[in-house]
Design a protein around this motif. Structure first.
Motif, PDB file in Angstrom:
ATOM      1  N   ALA A  71       0.841  -1.201   0.000  1.00 41.33           N
ATOM      2  CA  ALA A  71       0.000   0.000   0.000  1.00 41.33           C
ATOM      3  C   ALA A  71       0.874   1.248   0.000  1.00 41.33           C
ATOM      4  O   ALA A  71       1.842   1.347   0.743  1.00 41.33           O
ATOM      5  CB  ALA A  71      -0.898  -0.006   1.228  1.00 41.33           C
ATOM      6  N   ASN A  72       0.561   2.205  -0.875  1.00 41.67           N
ATOM      7  CA  ASN A  72       1.265   3.477  -0.879  1.00 41.67           C
ATOM      8  C   ASN A  72       0.273   4.596  -1.123  1.00 41.67           C
ATOM      9  O   ASN A  72      -0.817   4.379  -1.626  1.00 41.67           O
ATOM     10  CB  ASN A  72       2.404   3.478  -1.909  1.00 41.67           C
ATOM     11  N   ASP A  73       0.651   5.807  -0.742  1.00 46.87           N
ATOM     12  CA  ASP A  73      -0.317   6.905  -0.711  1.00 46.87           C
ATOM     13  C   ASP A  73      -0.367   7.741  -1.979  1.00 46.87           C
ATOM     14  O   ASP A  73      -1.413   8.234  -2.342  1.00 46.87           O
ATOM     15  CB  ASP A  73       0.004   7.918   0.400  1.00 46.87           C
ATOM     16  N   ALA A  74       0.769   8.018  -2.571  1.00 45.23           N
ATOM     17  CA  ALA A  74       0.789   9.025  -3.630  1.00 45.23           C
ATOM     18  C   ALA A  74       1.898   8.729  -4.624  1.00 45.23           C
ATOM     19  O   ALA A  74       2.864   8.035  -4.316  1.00 45.23           O
ATOM     20  CB  ALA A  74       0.991  10.414  -3.029  1.00 45.23           C
ATOM     21  N   THR A  75       1.725   9.299  -5.816  1.00 46.87           N
ATOM     22  CA  THR A  75       2.715   9.125  -6.879  1.00 46.87           C
ATOM     23  C   THR A  75       3.280  10.484  -7.285  1.00 46.87           C
ATOM     24  O   THR A  75       2.530  11.456  -7.401  1.00 46.87           O
ATOM     25  CB  THR A  75       2.092   8.462  -8.121  1.00 46.87           C
ATOM     26  N   THR A  76       4.579  10.560  -7.475  1.00 48.48           N
ATOM     27  CA  THR A  76       5.214  11.715  -8.099  1.00 48.48           C
ATOM     28  C   THR A  76       6.135  11.179  -9.170  1.00 48.48           C
ATOM     29  O   THR A  76       6.507  10.002  -9.163  1.00 48.48           O
ATOM     30  CB  THR A  76       6.009  12.570  -7.090  1.00 48.48           C
ATOM     31  N   TYR A  77       6.529  12.048 -10.109  1.00 43.25           N
ATOM     32  CA  TYR A  77       7.370  11.552 -11.191  1.00 43.25           C
ATOM     33  C   TYR A  77       8.369  12.597 -11.647  1.00 43.25           C
ATOM     34  O   TYR A  77       8.252  13.783 -11.358  1.00 43.25           O
ATOM     35  CB  TYR A  77       6.510  11.088 -12.374  1.00 43.25           C
ATOM     36  N   LYS A  78       9.350  12.111 -12.392  1.00 38.59           N
ATOM     37  CA  LYS A  78      10.381  12.949 -12.990  1.00 38.59           C
ATOM     38  C   LYS A  78      10.676  12.369 -14.372  1.00 38.59           C
ATOM     39  O   LYS A  78      10.876  11.165 -14.519  1.00 38.59           O
ATOM     40  CB  LYS A  78      11.637  12.929 -12.131  1.00 38.59           C
ATOM     41  N   GLN A  79      10.670  13.214 -15.393  1.00 38.08           N
ATOM     42  CA  GLN A  79      10.967  12.760 -16.745  1.00 38.08           C
ATOM     43  C   GLN A  79      12.463  12.861 -16.991  1.00 38.08           C
ATOM     44  O   GLN A  79      13.066  13.921 -16.865  1.00 38.08           O
ATOM     45  CB  GLN A  79      10.201  13.586 -17.777  1.00 38.08           C
ATOM     46  N   LEU A  80      13.081  11.726 -17.345  1.00 40.06           N
ATOM     47  CA  LEU A  80      14.519  11.692 -17.581  1.00 40.06           C
ATOM     48  C   LEU A  80      14.871  11.938 -19.044  1.00 40.06           C
ATOM     49  O   LEU A  80      15.924  12.482 -19.349  1.00 40.06           O
ATOM     50  CB  LEU A  80      15.093  10.337 -17.143  1.00 40.06           C
ATOM     51  N   SER A  81      13.980  11.503 -19.942  1.00 38.51           N
ATOM     52  CA  SER A  81      14.179  11.704 -21.378  1.00 38.51           C
ATOM     53  C   SER A  81      12.819  11.648 -22.048  1.00 38.51           C
ATOM     54  O   SER A  81      11.787  11.618 -21.376  1.00 38.51           O
ATOM     55  CB  SER A  81      15.115  10.628 -21.950  1.00 38.51           C
ATOM     56  N   ASP A  82      12.807  11.618 -23.388  1.00 37.98           N
ATOM     57  CA  ASP A  82      11.532  11.602 -24.109  1.00 37.98           C
ATOM     58  C   ASP A  82      10.668  10.411 -23.707  1.00 37.98           C
ATOM     59  O   ASP A  82       9.453  10.501 -23.654  1.00 37.98           O
ATOM     60  CB  ASP A  82      11.782  11.554 -25.621  1.00 37.98           C
ATOM     61  N   ASN A  83      11.293   9.273 -23.433  1.00 36.41           N
ATOM     62  CA  ASN A  83      10.538   8.042 -23.194  1.00 36.41           C
ATOM     63  C   ASN A  83      10.703   7.460 -21.797  1.00 36.41           C
ATOM     64  O   ASN A  83      10.035   6.493 -21.461  1.00 36.41           O
ATOM     65  CB  ASN A  83      10.950   6.965 -24.218  1.00 36.41           C
ATOM     66  N   THR A  84      11.581   8.019 -20.987  1.00 35.51           N
ATOM     67  CA  THR A  84      11.914   7.392 -19.705  1.00 35.51           C
ATOM     68  C   THR A  84      11.543   8.302 -18.534  1.00 35.51           C
ATOM     69  O   THR A  84      11.784   9.508 -18.570  1.00 35.51           O
ATOM     70  CB  THR A  84      13.413   7.051 -19.653  1.00 35.51           C
TER      71      THR A  84
END
Length: 394
Positions: free
Chosen positions: A239-252
């Motif tokens: 179980a986890n509460d939230a999602t954050t993200y970081k774009q490293l390149s066009d596809n990753t």
């Protein structure tokens, strides 16, 4: 005679001045060339330095630290007083070094690493700083080596770092293109020494699903019989509460989840040709296809062909799974199919065995197809519906 000497003196003087002017002009040009040479030399030196970067010698330290040679930012969940720190391991002069730094304090602690102990995912590194003081730091891997924690008593800290994060900045939620349910095909996993031989015989196939949403990331690994009937449904990964993200390149992308405000898991995902490959999750998460725009769809597909079967096709689909549905063995001599509709308008099929030499044919079970195209089965005399199959071609 004096006049000739005077003229000769004047001619010599003019020649000297002219030569001087020529030298001055040439010296300016030469100065420019010299500057160009110096710039070229500096560029060349940089390239030479980059080319001559030391290759770490094979060792236990090299195996552990090579993936951490980048400068990684501290995770927001462990920052103290909003002070962003950086961790970096690097190889120089045939030795491994570590540096913990921050913008405010610059170098906090670090130096040459002298010893390594521990194994698996938890290690202890000891070393010596430039002033001669010793340091000890415990390194613990998490998220299938996508993040790590560093713990020390002098100075005292316990901090998390994400591999590939260089600035500590994350975007809330998940990229729209990634949100949904992703799935592998049904595959035969590589045998493991932990697998039970009898269970592998009953369920030699698996399928893994990966769920991405703004609220969290989860997954499920299910097992199938030799006839591709669902044998067991796996548990979620946590179980986890939230999602954050970081774009490293066009596809990753890096996907990060938290639990109670603390770093929980990190996944490195690549979306290419409409297929998703995941690092930092369960095994066998390569080339997943999106089967639903909704996260958490453990069984079934958007626009499933199972929703448009003829009566004969549905009967054939059920018949292929009669012998082993609901984790039970069924000996059916002559199956007979009787279709009906339930209160929600779903087609249901009762299956009887007319091959028995008894007055009343026993009912083997009842089946239905859900709105997501999942064939579910119910044992005779039972009230529990169990997923049987969600692919009418199997």
């Amino acid at each position: 005679m004096k006049r000739r000497i005077l003229w000769l003196s004047l001619l010599v003087a003019l020649a000297v001045v002219g030569a001087g002017c020529g030298r001055q002009a040439n010296s300016k040009t030469g100065h420019k060339d010299s500057q160009s040479t110096k710039v070229a030399d500096r560029t060349g030196n940089k390239q030479a330095t980059a080319t001559k970067a030391e290759t770490p010698k094979p060792s236990a330290l090299t195996t552990l630290l090579s993936p951490l040679m980048g400068k990684n930012a501290e995770d927001p969940s462990t920052q103290s007083h909003n002070e962003l720190t950086y961790s970096q391991f690097y190889y120089q002069h045939n030795n491994w070094y570590w540096r913990l730094s921050s913008k405010a304090q610059k170098t906090i602690v670090g130096g040459k690493i002298t010893t390594l102990s521990g194994d698996s995912s938890e290690y202890k590194l000891t070393g010596k700083q430039t002033n001669g003081d010793k340091f000890t730091v415990k390194l613990t891997w998490y998220s299938s080596n996508q993040s790590y924690w560093l713990k020390s008593s002098t100075p005292k800290f316990n901090r998390a770092y994400v591999v590939g994060d260089t600035n500590g900045s994350w975007t809330t939620g998940a990229p729209t293109a990634l949100i949904g349910t992703w799935s592998t095909h049904i595959y035969k996993p590589a045998p493991s020494k932990y697998d039970d031989a009898e269970t592998l015989k009953k369920a030699p196939y698996s399928r893994t699903r990966f769920f991405i949403s703004d609220q969290g990331i989860d997954g499920q690994k299910d097992s199938f019989t030799p006839k591709y009937t669902v044998y067991d449904t796996g548990n979620g990964w946590g179980a986890n509460d939230a999602t954050t993200y970081k774009q490293l390149s066009d596809n990753t992308y890096l996907l990060r989840t938290t639990s109670s405000g603390r770093l929980f898991n990190v996944y490195k995902v690549t979306l290419k040709n409409k297929q998703l490959t995941v690092a930092g999750g369960e095994s066998d998460l390569a080339n997943l296809n999106k089967v639903s725009s909704k996260p958490g769809q453990a069984f079934g597909f958007d626009n499933s062909s199972a929703l448009h079967l003829t009566s004969k096709q549905l009967d054939n689909w059920i018949n292929r799974h009669l012998s082993d549905f609901n984790r039970d063995s069924h000996q059916v001599k002559q199956a007979s199919f009787m279709a009906d509709t339930d209160k929600k308008g779903r087609v249901t099929v009762d299956v009887y065995d007319y091959g028995r030499n008894i007055p009343v044919a026993p009912r083997v079970g009842r089946f239905r197809v859900t709105a997501m195209g999942v064939l579910e089965g119910q044992e005779a005399g039972d009230t529990i519906w169990w997923p049987v199959s969600d692919d009418p071609t199997n």
